[in-house]
Scaffold this motif. Sequence first.
Motif, mmCIF file in Angstrom:
data_model
loop_
_atom_site.group_PDB
_atom_site.id
_atom_site.type_symbol
_atom_site.label_atom_id
_atom_site.label_comp_id
_atom_site.label_asym_id
_atom_site.label_seq_id
_atom_site.Cartn_x
_atom_site.Cartn_y
_atom_site.Cartn_z
ATOM 1 N N ALA A 107 0.841 -1.204 0.000
ATOM 2 C CA ALA A 107 0.000 0.000 0.000
ATOM 3 C C ALA A 107 0.878 1.256 0.000
ATOM 4 C CB ALA A 107 -0.926 0.013 1.204
ATOM 5 N N VAL A 108 0.466 2.259 -0.774
ATOM 6 C CA VAL A 108 1.199 3.517 -0.857
ATOM 7 C C VAL A 108 0.691 4.469 0.229
ATOM 8 C CG1 VAL A 108 1.744 5.500 -2.333
ATOM 9 C CG2 VAL A 108 1.496 3.224 -3.335
ATOM 10 N N VAL A 109 1.603 5.162 0.857
ATOM 11 C CA VAL A 109 1.227 6.142 1.886
ATOM 12 C C VAL A 109 0.287 7.182 1.270
ATOM 13 C CG1 VAL A 109 2.110 7.974 3.387
ATOM 14 C CG2 VAL A 109 3.370 5.822 3.165
ATOM 15 N N LYS A 110 -0.788 7.484 1.973
ATOM 16 C CA LYS A 110 -1.739 8.486 1.486
ATOM 17 C C LYS A 110 -1.073 9.863 1.487
ATOM 18 C CE LYS A 110 -6.078 6.311 2.918
ATOM 19 N NZ LYS A 110 -7.266 6.436 3.825
ATOM 20 N N ARG A 111 -1.278 10.606 0.403
ATOM 21 C CA ARG A 111 -0.726 11.962 0.291
ATOM 22 C C ARG A 111 -1.799 12.885 -0.266
ATOM 23 N NH1 ARG A 111 3.575 8.619 -1.132
ATOM 24 N NH2 ARG A 111 5.530 9.005 0.012
ATOM 25 N N GLU A 112 -1.749 14.127 0.183
ATOM 26 C CA GLU A 112 -2.686 15.139 -0.302
ATOM 27 C C GLU A 112 -1.976 16.483 -0.387
ATOM 28 O OE1 GLU A 112 -6.138 15.509 2.105
ATOM 29 O OE2 GLU A 112 -6.726 13.393 1.913
ATOM 30 N N VAL A 113 -2.419 17.314 -1.322
ATOM 31 C CA VAL A 113 -1.942 18.694 -1.377
ATOM 32 C C VAL A 113 -2.651 19.468 -0.273
ATOM 33 C CG1 VAL A 113 -1.905 20.825 -2.727
ATOM 34 C CG2 VAL A 113 -1.377 18.638 -3.828
ATOM 35 N N VAL A 114 -1.867 20.006 0.647
ATOM 36 C CA VAL A 114 -2.446 20.696 1.800
ATOM 37 C C VAL A 114 -2.409 22.209 1.645
ATOM 38 C CG1 VAL A 114 -1.867 18.821 3.374
ATOM 39 C CG2 VAL A 114 -0.226 20.672 3.032
ATOM 40 N N ARG A 115 -1.687 22.680 0.609
ATOM 41 C CA ARG A 115 -1.546 24.127 0.466
ATOM 42 C C ARG A 115 -0.948 24.462 -0.888
ATOM 43 N NH1 ARG A 115 3.010 27.580 3.708
ATOM 44 N NH2 ARG A 115 2.532 29.647 2.889
ATOM 45 N N LEU A 116 -1.435 25.553 -1.473
ATOM 46 C CA LEU A 116 -0.804 26.124 -2.655
ATOM 47 C C LEU A 116 -0.068 27.384 -2.219
ATOM 48 C CD1 LEU A 116 -3.541 25.807 -5.419
ATOM 49 C CD2 LEU A 116 -1.332 24.666 -5.384
ATOM 50 N N VAL A 117 1.214 27.443 -2.457
ATOM 51 C CA VAL A 117 2.007 28.616 -2.080
ATOM 52 C C VAL A 117 2.076 29.547 -3.280
ATOM 53 C CG1 VAL A 117 4.204 29.439 -1.177
ATOM 54 C CG2 VAL A 117 3.373 27.171 -0.542
ATOM 55 N N THR A 118 1.503 30.741 -3.135
ATOM 56 C CA THR A 118 1.485 31.739 -4.204
ATOM 57 C C THR A 118 1.971 33.071 -3.629
ATOM 58 O OG1 THR A 118 -0.754 32.580 -3.816
ATOM 59 C CG2 THR A 118 -0.556 30.568 -5.136
ATOM 60 N N PRO A 119 2.337 34.038 -4.499
ATOM 61 C CA PRO A 119 2.885 35.300 -3.970
ATOM 62 C C PRO A 119 1.972 36.020 -2.991
ATOM 63 C CG PRO A 119 3.267 35.141 -6.334
ATOM 64 C CD PRO A 119 2.387 33.988 -5.974
ATOM 65 N N GLY A 120 0.652 35.926 -3.190
ATOM 66 C CA GLY A 120 -0.266 36.670 -2.352
ATOM 67 C C GLY A 120 -0.778 35.921 -1.138
ATOM 68 N N THR A 121 -0.302 34.690 -0.913
ATOM 69 C CA THR A 121 -0.841 33.889 0.200
ATOM 70 C C THR A 121 0.243 33.440 1.170
ATOM 71 O OG1 THR A 121 -0.683 31.856 -1.123
ATOM 72 C CG2 THR A 121 -2.775 33.061 -1.195
ATOM 73 N N LEU A 122 1.313 34.215 1.287
ATOM 74 C CA LEU A 122 2.400 33.869 2.198
ATOM 75 C C LEU A 122 2.064 34.330 3.614
ATOM 76 C CD1 LEU A 122 5.406 35.020 -0.024
ATOM 77 C CD2 LEU A 122 4.414 32.741 0.134
ATOM 78 N N THR A 123 2.457 33.548 4.603
ATOM 79 C CA THR A 123 2.220 33.919 6.005
ATOM 80 C C THR A 123 3.467 33.766 6.863
ATOM 81 O OG1 THR A 123 1.469 31.657 6.488
ATOM 82 C CG2 THR A 123 -0.224 33.295 5.939
ATOM 83 N N GLU A 124 4.425 32.975 6.443
ATOM 84 C CA GLU A 124 5.594 32.696 7.266
ATOM 85 C C GLU A 124 6.489 33.935 7.381
ATOM 86 O OE1 GLU A 124 4.247 28.870 5.404
ATOM 87 O OE2 GLU A 124 4.559 30.935 4.758
#
Length: 875
Positions: A107-124
Motif C-alpha cells: 500500500a502507498v502512503v496516502k498523500r494530499e496537497v495541503v496548500r498552494l504557495v502563491t505570492p499573495g498567500t504567504l504567512t511565514e
Amino acid sequence: MSSTKGTTTPMMAQYLEIKAEHPDALLFYRMGDFYEMFFDDAIAAAEALDIALTKRGKHDDQDIPMCGVPHHAAEGYFLTLIRKGFRVAVCEQMESPAEAKKRGYKAVVKREVVRLVTPGTLTEDSLLDARRHNFLAAFHVVRNEGALAWVDISTGAFHVMPCSGAQLGPELARLTPREVIVVDGNEADWAETVSDSGATLTTLGAAAFDSTSGEKRLCKLYKVGSLDAFGSFKRAEIAVMSAVAEYLEITQRGNLPLLRAPVQEGQSAAMQIDAATRRSLELTRAMNGGKQGSLLHCIDRTATAGGARLLERRLASPSCNVNVIMDRQDAIAFLTDNTRLGEDLRDALRGVHDLDRALSRLALDRGGPRDMAAIRNTIGQAGALWAHLPEGLPDTLKTSAQDLTGHEALFDLLDQALIAEPPLLSRDGGFIAPDYDAELDEARKLRDEGRSVIAGMQAEYIETSGVSSLKIKHNNVLGYFIETTATHADRMMAPPLNETFIHRQTTANQVRFTTVALSEIETRILNAGGRALEIEKRLYSSLTDAILAEAGPLGALARALSEIDLTAALAHLAVTENWTRPKVDDSRAFDITGGRHPVVEAALQKEGAPFIANDCGLTDTPIWLLTGPNMAGKSTFLRQNALLAILAQMGSFVPSTSAHIGIVSQLFSRVGASDDLARGRSTFMVEMVETAAILNQADDRALVILDEIGRGTATYDGLSIAWATLEHLHDVNRCRALFATHYHEMSALSAKLDGVDNATVAVKEWEGDVIFLHEVKRGTADRSYGVQVARLAGLPPVVVERAKVVLEALEKGEREGGGSRKAIIDDLPLFAATPAPVPVTAAPSEVEEALKAVFPDDLTPKEALALIYELKNKL
C-alpha cells in the motif's frame, strides 16, 4: 508529462494523479524527510533553485528526472521559487508508512496537497517583510461597474472599493499587491496594468466572481445572515470579495485565515496619486526598487512591525478628510509637547511583537508556541504602555488607550501555561510550564526521572519483602523485572508475598519476578515521552482555541499599538528634525515658508552640508514658472513641495518653518526622464503620455509638478508644447502647479496670465565657474548655464571651449538678426580644422603667490600658525 502506462509504479501513479490536479504548480511531493519533484517539475526547479538534477527509476522506459529539498528547509526554497514566478503545491504524507502497511504490504502512503504557495498567500515570517503588507487583490467589472478587493492574510486586513478599469493602475500602484486575481478569459485586458504594478496575474473561473453565490459564501465565512452589518456593497464589490474568499479556500485547502470584517473604502477618501508620480517622488520605493533612499525609509521611526505597516499605508494613501488629518496632528502635537512621555512610550513599544501575524499563523495552523508567547508578552507590554498614558489624551490616543486593556484573563492563562522562552514548533514539546497540568507533570517525571522512580519502587519492595538484596533490573527481552537469589525466592512465592510478586523466570542462581505496579510503570515510562508530547499538543490546541476566541479584541489591540507607535514615531521625527505642524483646510491655499526636502536634507546632514530651505506660495498665483540652470535644484524644489503636501495630508508634521496647505485631491508629477523600450516608447513619448494623463485628469484641487516639458524634441516644437501645456493648466484645469523649464521665452506668460508668476533658482558666476546657491526667488533666469554645467560634469576642455564658440555665435546671430541659424552655423569654422585650444589656466591667486615665498623648513611653529591665519584671510 507522460501519461501512466503499464510500467508505472504505485507511488509514481499516485504522483502523476496528484500532479494532474495541479498542472500550473510545481508539486513538492513529500517523501520522508524530503520534498521531491519529478519530470518537468524537477527540471524547472533544479534550474531555478540551482540544485542537483538526478534521476529515479524509469517511466515508459525513460529515466525520470528528479530533484529534492529537505522539508525542514523548504521555506527558503518556496521564497526563491515565488520570486521567480512559480507557484508551489505542497503535498504531504497524511499517514505513516506503518499505518499504510496495515492496508496491505504494498500500500502507498496516502498523500494530499495541503496548500498552494502563491505570492499573495504567504504567512511565514521567513517569507515576508515584517514591515510591509503582502496583499492579494481581485478585480472585476459587473455591468460597467468595477471593484477592487484586497487582503493580507498574514494580518487579516480585508478591504474593498469601487474601482473602474482606468483607476486600476493607480490603485495597484498605491497598494503594491503581490498577486491580482481576474476572471479567466479576461487576463489579456489587465495583464499590462497588473504587470506594471509588479504583481503576478492569476485567473479564476467566472463562478468565483458570481455575486449571488458570493454573498452566501461571505455570509457563511463571517457567520452572519447578511452583509449589511459591514456596509452597503454593490454587486461588483461582493463579486471581488467572493473571488478572494474562493481563492483562499483553494490555496489553503479549506483552512481559511483569520479575516477581519471587510472595510469599504471610498474613492475620494484619499489623495489620488498615479503610478508615474509615485515612482517619480520615490514615496515607498526608490528608483532602484529598494526601500533605501525612499521617503518611507527616511521618515520611518516606528518601533513595531505593525506601526511600520501603518506608516506605509498612510504614506501611500494621504487623507482628504480635514477632521481625520487634524485628529492625527493633535495626537502628534500632544507628544511633541510631552517629549518624555513620547520616549517612554517608544521604549515600551520596543517590547511589542507582531500580534496580527502571530494570530494569523495560529488560525492557519502554521504557528507555534513562540507565537503564543508573543501574544502573551504583547498583552503584558500593552498593560505597561497603558500605565504610561495620562488623563486628557487627544481623541486618537484616547481611543487607542481604551483597547490596551481588557485582556487580563487571556494573559493569565498564557502566563500560567507557557514557559518564558518556548520553542518555535509545538512538535518539539517542552513549552508548557511546570505545575500547569498534573497529568503532564507526571508524564514528564516518568520520562525524565525514570531511574529515580524505579529506585523508589525497589526500596519499597525491599521493605515489603524484607529481602535487602532484591534488585529491579532491565533487559530487552523481559523489560523491567525484580531479581533475587534462589535463597529468598521461596519466601517471595509464599503467602502473603505471592499476591504482590509474580514469578516470571528462574535461572541457575537467580529468580525473577514482576508486579502489576511494575508492569504498569514500565509501560508508562516507555510511553512517557510520547504521552507528554501528546498532552502538550492537546494543551496547545486548547490554548489556540482560547486565543482565537479573543481574535476580535486582540485585533483591536494590534491596531491600537500600531496607532500609538506611529504617533510616537512621527512626534519623535518632528522634535529631532525640527518639523512643524501644518495648517490643513478645505481652501486652495498653498503657502510654504522655509520648506525642505526630507530625503535630500538627511543625505546632506550625513555629509555635514546644510540644506537651503525655500518658500513656495501658490495661493495668490497658483502657478509658478520656474527657470534656472540644471543642477541648481529645480527638481528638488518641485518634489519637496509635493512631499510636503503628502506628509501634511497623512497627518504628519512637515519639514518647514510654517505651512498652510488646502486639501490636494490629486497629485501629479512629471519630473525626470525615462524610456519604455518594452512598449516601443521613447523618452519623449513617455513624457507626452504622462503629460496627457495630467491634462485630462487634473481638477481644480490638484497639485501638478512638471519639469522640462517638451525637451525631447526640436526646440520650437518643445517650446510650443510647453507653452500650450501651461496655458491649459491655467485656463482649463485651474489647478496649483510648479512648472520648471529651460524655455526662457515662456516667462512672458506671467504678463498674460493672471495666475502665473515667475521664479528662478539663483546662481553666481565666479572666474568662469557657476556656483549653485539653491535659493528660489521671484524673477527669471537670464540663461541656462549649460556649458558651465557640462564643464563641471567633466567634458573634455576642447569640447567645452568649442561649445562656447558655437553658443556665442548663435546668441550673437539672434541678437543682431544676422540670418537663419543654418547660415550662422555655416559661417562657423569647422571643428576639425581648428587647432585644439590651449588649456585655459587662471592667473595665480594671492594664496598661490604667498606660498611661493614660503620655505617650510625655515618656519618656527609660531610663524607657521601666523601663516595659516594669513592664508585663510587671503582665501
